[in-house]
Scaffold this active site. Structure first.
Site, short mmCIF file in Angstrom:
data_model
loop_
_atom_site.label_atom_id
_atom_site.label_comp_id
_atom_site.label_asym_id
_atom_site.label_seq_id
_atom_site.Cartn_x
_atom_site.Cartn_y
_atom_site.Cartn_z
N ASP A 91 35.68 74.62 51.49
CA ASP A 91 34.72 74.78 50.39
C ASP A 91 34.83 73.61 49.42
OD1 ASP A 91 32.76 75.98 48.92
OD2 ASP A 91 34.06 77.51 48.02
N HIS B 265 29.19 66.66 52.35
CA HIS B 265 29.36 67.18 53.71
C HIS B 265 29.85 66.07 54.65
CE1 HIS B 265 27.80 70.87 52.34
NE2 HIS B 265 26.54 70.51 52.28
N LEU C 67 45.53 72.71 71.67
CA LEU C 67 44.97 73.41 70.50
C LEU C 67 43.59 73.98 70.83
CD1 LEU C 67 44.91 73.87 67.29
CD2 LEU C 67 43.72 71.67 67.21
C1 FPP Z 1 31.48 73.80 51.82
O1 FPP Z 1 30.92 72.99 50.87
C2 FPP Z 1 31.30 73.41 53.19
C3 FPP Z 1 30.33 73.83 54.08
C4 FPP Z 1 29.03 74.42 53.74
C5 FPP Z 1 30.57 73.73 55.48
C6 FPP Z 1 30.28 72.38 56.09
C7 FPP Z 1 31.53 71.76 56.43
C8 FPP Z 1 31.62 70.48 56.76
C9 FPP Z 1 30.43 69.58 56.83
C10 FPP Z 1 32.97 69.96 57.12
C11 FPP Z 1 33.01 69.51 58.54
C12 FPP Z 1 33.28 70.58 59.51
C13 FPP Z 1 33.32 70.42 60.87
C14 FPP Z 1 33.73 71.58 61.72
C15 FPP Z 1 32.97 69.15 61.55
P1 FPP Z 1 29.89 73.62 49.86
O2 FPP Z 1 28.58 72.94 50.09
O3 FPP Z 1 29.87 75.09 49.96
O4 FPP Z 1 30.52 73.16 48.48
P2 FPP Z 1 30.20 73.76 47.03
O5 FPP Z 1 30.79 75.13 47.02
O6 FPP Z 1 30.91 72.80 46.14
O7 FPP Z 1 28.73 73.76 46.85
#
Ligand code: FPP
Length: 260
Positions: A40, A57, A151
């Site tokens: 997060d 992201h 893994l």
């Molecule tokens: C949280 O940030 C993250 C996500 C919505 C998930 C996306 C994750 C990634 C892009 C990381 C990479 C993962 C993989 C498996 C390659 P948020 O947008 O919720 O942050 P905020 O709470 O600050 O708005």
């Protein structure tokens, strides 16, 4: 039930240890088999820098890569990452489509390294609603890595914990309807086997970044006795050293599994 100390060394003073020292602490004690992470804070990371949320992201993908490498180097058996929840569809359309593309590309481009590291990719979540191209890209990597024995990287994608329980109930109901199962024979084992995580041990440790004190519909059944570790660090700033610290603190805890 008897006390279940997680690690032998238990109360090691962790404050002030650097990455190498933390790694030595982690390696000296039994490691968790399964670590799950709610990644997060990408959006906040970007907003604080005056950047569009998708920039967060993109950084988040780099962190995920580093954490998969660290988990593999530590010899963890399972790492589950919450990549896209069913609630994430309610974000602005352009963020959703960029995020989906980004995740699919990130997974696809990692295939050579996943093969080299003997990592198996599994996806937890519903396939319906996911754009075909994204599904195909991810499925390709799942198929290509299916016989890898190192893994297991589980990506929760289009995942919702309640949806998972609904899907499990439906699967069990179908078995009952077909005469293959009696309602009185449904117990924890049958439910566990009907979940997306069939055959996978429950997470020992759940990490959440960015400081929110919630489980956000993640692995609701599986985290019944999971140890929680929450850090204010935003996901793009999270690194191997944070993973080591989380595991070292976990190793110092006593798990009671509902006992005294
Ligand atoms: C949280 O940030 C993250 C996500 C919505 C998930 C996306 C994750 C990634 C892009 C990381 C990479 C993962 C993989 C498996 C390659 P948020 O947008 O919720 O942050 P905020 O709470 O600050 O708005």
């Amino acid at each position: 039930m008897a006390l279940k100390p997680v690690g032998a060394g238990a109360q090691v003073e962790l404050a002030g240890l650097d990455e190498v020292e933390l790694l030595a602490v982690v390696r000296a004690q039994p490691r968790p088999a399964h670590v799950a992470i709610i990644m997060d804070g990408n959006g906040r990371w970007a907003t604080r820098r005056g950047l569009p949320r998708v920039a967060g992201h993109r950084e988040g993908v780099k962190t995920a890569r580093a954490i998969v490498r660290a988990a593999d180097a530590l010899g963890l058996r399972y790492l589950t990452l919450y990549a896209f929840s069913t609630e994430n569809w309610s974000r602005p359309e352009d963020e959703v489509s960029t995020l989906l593309r980004l995740l699919e590309r990130a997974i696809r481009s990692e295939l050579p390294e996943l093969m080299e590291r003997n990592v198996r990719l599994r996806v937890l979540g519903r396939t319906n609603g996911v754009p075909l191209q994204v599904r195909r890209g991810i499925d390709h990597v799942v198929q290509a890595t299916r016989d890898n024995t190192g893994l297991t990287l589980m990506m929760a994608f289009n995942y919702g914990g309640r949806d998972e329980l609904i899907d499990a109930c439906r699967a069990l109901a179908r078995q009952v309807q077909a005469g293959e199962l009696r309602p009185e024979d449904i117990g924890e084992k049958e439910i566990q086997q009907a979940l997306y995580t069939a055959d996978v041990p429950d997470p020992d440790l759940l990490i959440r970044t960015s400081g929110e004190m919630r489980v956000s519909n993640f692995l609701l059944w599986q985290i019944a006795y999971t140890e929680l570790w929450i850090t204010p660090t935003l996901w793009p700033d999270f690194g191997a050293v944070d993973l080591y610290r989380a595991i070292a603190e976990f190793q110092g805890r006593t798990r009671r599994f509902g006992g005294v």
